[in-house]
Design a protein around this motif. Sequence first.
Motif, PDB file in Angstrom:
ATOM      1  N   ILE A   1     -11.565 -61.726  34.928  1.00  0.00           N
ATOM      2  CA  ILE A   1     -11.583 -62.981  34.183  1.00  0.00           C
ATOM      3  C   ILE A   1     -11.862 -62.699  32.717  1.00  0.00           C
ATOM      4  O   ILE A   1     -12.784 -61.960  32.369  1.00  0.00           O
ATOM      5  CB  ILE A   1     -12.654 -63.913  34.757  1.00  0.00           C
ATOM      6  CG1 ILE A   1     -12.280 -64.262  36.196  1.00  0.00           C
ATOM      7  CG2 ILE A   1     -12.830 -65.155  33.917  1.00  0.00           C
ATOM      8  CD1 ILE A   1     -13.355 -65.023  36.904  1.00  0.00           C
TER       9      ILE A   1
ATOM     10  N   PRO B   1     -14.385 -66.475  27.348  1.00  0.00           N
ATOM     11  CA  PRO B   1     -13.862 -67.690  26.732  1.00  0.00           C
ATOM     12  C   PRO B   1     -13.195 -67.455  25.396  1.00  0.00           C
ATOM     13  O   PRO B   1     -12.264 -68.141  25.036  1.00  0.00           O
ATOM     14  CB  PRO B   1     -15.119 -68.556  26.586  1.00  0.00           C
ATOM     15  CG  PRO B   1     -16.057 -68.058  27.629  1.00  0.00           C
ATOM     16  CD  PRO B   1     -15.762 -66.590  27.763  1.00  0.00           C
TER      17      PRO B   1
ATOM     18  N   LYS C   1     -11.902 -72.958  39.369  1.00  0.00           N
ATOM     19  CA  LYS C   1     -13.042 -72.047  39.240  1.00  0.00           C
ATOM     20  C   LYS C   1     -12.754 -70.947  38.228  1.00  0.00           C
ATOM     21  O   LYS C   1     -13.592 -70.627  37.363  1.00  0.00           O
ATOM     22  CB  LYS C   1     -13.380 -71.430  40.598  1.00  0.00           C
ATOM     23  CG  LYS C   1     -13.973 -72.412  41.600  1.00  0.00           C
ATOM     24  CD  LYS C   1     -14.180 -71.742  42.953  1.00  0.00           C
ATOM     25  CE  LYS C   1     -14.659 -72.736  43.999  1.00  0.00           C
ATOM     26  NZ  LYS C   1     -14.799 -72.088  45.345  1.00  0.00           N
ATOM     27  N   ASP C   2     -11.566 -70.350  38.318  1.00  0.00           N
ATOM     28  CA  ASP C   2     -11.220 -69.271  37.397  1.00  0.00           C
ATOM     29  C   ASP C   2     -11.114 -69.778  35.953  1.00  0.00           C
ATOM     30  O   ASP C   2     -11.577 -69.127  35.020  1.00  0.00           O
ATOM     31  CB  ASP C   2      -9.905 -68.618  37.822  1.00  0.00           C
ATOM     32  CG  ASP C   2     -10.041 -67.837  39.117  1.00  0.00           C
ATOM     33  OD1 ASP C   2     -11.186 -67.526  39.499  1.00  0.00           O
ATOM     34  OD2 ASP C   2      -9.005 -67.548  39.747  1.00  0.00           O
ATOM     35  N   THR C   3     -10.485 -70.931  35.787  1.00  0.00           N
ATOM     36  CA  THR C   3     -10.342 -71.486  34.438  1.00  0.00           C
ATOM     37  C   THR C   3     -11.698 -71.896  33.880  1.00  0.00           C
ATOM     38  O   THR C   3     -11.966 -71.730  32.687  1.00  0.00           O
ATOM     39  CB  THR C   3      -9.397 -72.702  34.468  1.00  0.00           C
ATOM     40  OG1 THR C   3      -8.162 -72.332  35.073  1.00  0.00           O
ATOM     41  CG2 THR C   3      -9.117 -73.202  33.067  1.00  0.00           C
ATOM     42  N   TRP C   4     -12.556 -72.443  34.729  1.00  0.00           N
ATOM     43  CA  TRP C   4     -13.899 -72.832  34.304  1.00  0.00           C
ATOM     44  C   TRP C   4     -14.648 -71.636  33.707  1.00  0.00           C
ATOM     45  O   TRP C   4     -15.271 -71.742  32.645  1.00  0.00           O
ATOM     46  CB  TRP C   4     -14.660 -73.397  35.509  1.00  0.00           C
ATOM     47  CG  TRP C   4     -16.088 -73.775  35.258  1.00  0.00           C
ATOM     48  CD1 TRP C   4     -17.178 -72.956  35.244  1.00  0.00           C
ATOM     49  CD2 TRP C   4     -16.589 -75.092  34.980  1.00  0.00           C
ATOM     50  NE1 TRP C   4     -18.323 -73.660  34.992  1.00  0.00           N
ATOM     51  CE2 TRP C   4     -17.998 -74.980  34.823  1.00  0.00           C
ATOM     52  CE3 TRP C   4     -15.997 -76.344  34.870  1.00  0.00           C
ATOM     53  CZ2 TRP C   4     -18.815 -76.078  34.556  1.00  0.00           C
ATOM     54  CZ3 TRP C   4     -16.806 -77.452  34.602  1.00  0.00           C
ATOM     55  CH2 TRP C   4     -18.182 -77.311  34.444  1.00  0.00           C
ATOM     56  N   LYS C   5     -14.563 -70.497  34.380  1.00  0.00           N
ATOM     57  CA  LYS C   5     -15.275 -69.313  33.902  1.00  0.00           C
ATOM     58  C   LYS C   5     -14.623 -68.723  32.656  1.00  0.00           C
ATOM     59  O   LYS C   5     -15.298 -68.402  31.677  1.00  0.00           O
ATOM     60  CB  LYS C   5     -15.324 -68.259  35.006  1.00  0.00           C
ATOM     61  CG  LYS C   5     -16.158 -68.669  36.214  1.00  0.00           C
ATOM     62  CD  LYS C   5     -16.109 -67.601  37.294  1.00  0.00           C
ATOM     63  CE  LYS C   5     -16.898 -68.020  38.533  1.00  0.00           C
ATOM     64  NZ  LYS C   5     -16.810 -66.995  39.614  1.00  0.00           N
ATOM     65  N   SER C   6     -13.306 -68.577  32.687  1.00  0.00           N
ATOM     66  CA  SER C   6     -12.631 -67.904  31.574  1.00  0.00           C
ATOM     67  C   SER C   6     -12.597 -68.756  30.312  1.00  0.00           C
ATOM     68  O   SER C   6     -12.654 -68.236  29.209  1.00  0.00           O
ATOM     69  CB  SER C   6     -11.204 -67.526  31.981  1.00  0.00           C
ATOM     70  OG  SER C   6     -10.454 -68.690  32.286  1.00  0.00           O
TER      71      SER C   6
ATOM     72  N   GLY D   1     -14.817 -71.237  29.645  1.00  0.00           N
ATOM     73  CA  GLY D   1     -16.159 -71.672  29.264  1.00  0.00           C
ATOM     74  C   GLY D   1     -16.296 -73.183  29.240  1.00  0.00           C
ATOM     75  O   GLY D   1     -16.908 -73.746  28.326  1.00  0.00           O
TER      76      GLY D   1
ATOM     77  N   LEU E   1     -19.415 -77.535  39.878  1.00  0.00           N
ATOM     78  CA  LEU E   1     -18.674 -77.820  38.660  1.00  0.00           C
ATOM     79  C   LEU E   1     -18.775 -79.306  38.344  1.00  0.00           C
ATOM     80  O   LEU E   1     -18.591 -80.151  39.214  1.00  0.00           O
ATOM     81  CB  LEU E   1     -17.200 -77.422  38.817  1.00  0.00           C
ATOM     82  CG  LEU E   1     -16.911 -76.016  39.347  1.00  0.00           C
ATOM     83  CD1 LEU E   1     -15.399 -75.771  39.405  1.00  0.00           C
ATOM     84  CD2 LEU E   1     -17.592 -74.961  38.499  1.00  0.00           C
TER      85      LEU E   1
END
Length: 539
Positions: A35, A38, A498-503, A505, A530
């Motif tokens: 990942i 941000p 989930k992946d977009t949330w982490k990458s 920010g 989330l």
Amino acid sequence: MSSTWSHGEATTLGGSQEFDDAEKGLYENMQRLPILPPSAHVEEKRSIPLQTLLSPTSPVHEGITPTSGLPVLSIPRPAPSPPANGAVPDPAAKKPVPPKRKPSRWILFQLWFNTYRKFFTFVTLFNLAGIIMAALGRFPYAENHLGALVLGNLLCAILMRNELFLRFLYLVAIYGLRSWAPISIKLGVTSILQHIGGIHSGCALSGAGWLVYKIVDIVRHHAVQHDAVIVTGIITNILVIISILSAFPWVRNTHHNVFERHHRFIGWLGLAVSMPRYDYNPATWIFVILGNTYDIKAGQWRADGNALISAQEFWFALGMTVFVLIPWFTVREVPVDVEIPSPKVAVLRFHRGMQQGLLGRISRSSIMEYHAFGIISEGRQSRYHYMICGVQGDFTKGLVADPPKTVWTRELKFAGVGHASAMFKRGIRICTGTGIGAALSTCIQSPNWFLIWIGSDQEKTFGPTINGLIRKHIEPERMILWDSKKRGGRPDTMQLLKDTWKSFGAEVIFITSNMQGNDEMMQGCRAAGLHAFGTLWDF
């Protein structure tokens, strides 16, 4: 014939290309890829080929599509390392889809007993306690000011649905909180703004309860009451019951015109309760004023104007009148250009730009059958704003079959929960199908919002104007477009989030989807921790 326009700023998308095997396996391999931080999405803009994909529509009013499609992953990710034995895995090979985990009962209860139902429960129980105390003779204020309790509840109900008042609340929340407030406060205020309809319906129903109590009290003392007071009271209560029945969710969602005709117009004559947009009624006005100007003890009318003006009931009734009429003073017949990229969608173009997160109501007549749709705009200074109207009912079918040259609209637009996105530093806007109409402005006007659009045959369905706006204003690293027709199915939306949330920010997720998709994503986000706000269907 439908009229089309050449969008000056929007570029026409190129022809679609076939996906090679590696591209087809991109999303399937996503979970195994590292990942990005941000900053990769903000500080580095990479030139990445983007295949724009679009979705079929089965739209619901206010820009929601019952059927959903899927997006193309545009976050750049490094290729996975080849296996040690040198064999190259087939990226097109699909992994077996794991069975969906059922959400816990606690999560389902939390989502069901949301802020809307909390507001509704508190308001109705609070008023019910007052009615019980009044019936037991332990509420002296109710004995002298029953009309004030009726009209006070109705005035509060009207304010909670008034465009001007809601815009004011959003203005205070956005500019008062976004620079300093912690995320917990922002989330709480956003939940209040989204579910404020619970106060509206609770106060409207409570006002009806007090109205019924008032007429029962009058009938009990009919020997000393004037016939005019009794007659207007009975008529008002009959109209209230009809209005309540017309506002039931099943009637409202499946027979929209029946809801409008009975709920609005009878509500103007009687008392609109439950889930109306406007709750004004001259019959209640007359009934309450008559009830308060007839002196039971003296057996005569009080003609003293000062007594009337000084009464609380008079000012509550006057406030109701003002707030009901304000939006109708802004009704205008305006020119509109209609683009019909496919039989499933009509794209309406209006003059002047708009803030993000607003919705507008349109109709072919000045009074009847107003429908709400999300507004797409490049900003306040832009020349145009747009509405995406997916074909579902008679009204939207008519936009495609017989495109209008003008429509009636209220110049005073109302704020949807997406308007609160300006309160947050970074967020994700995920939508399906025609939900792009409610979501796109946020991602166009703010570089801190990530767009995920899931649909089917998006480019062909929605046409060059909408696709041109996306390509012009949203960088490839700030969006995921997934075409379910070209990609061969839906993505794992929760893994995608989930992946977009982490990458990216993100602090919050706003969802615009059909009921099934909305419920699945809300349940998944709640289980994953989330922060998310989904589409709200007034209950």
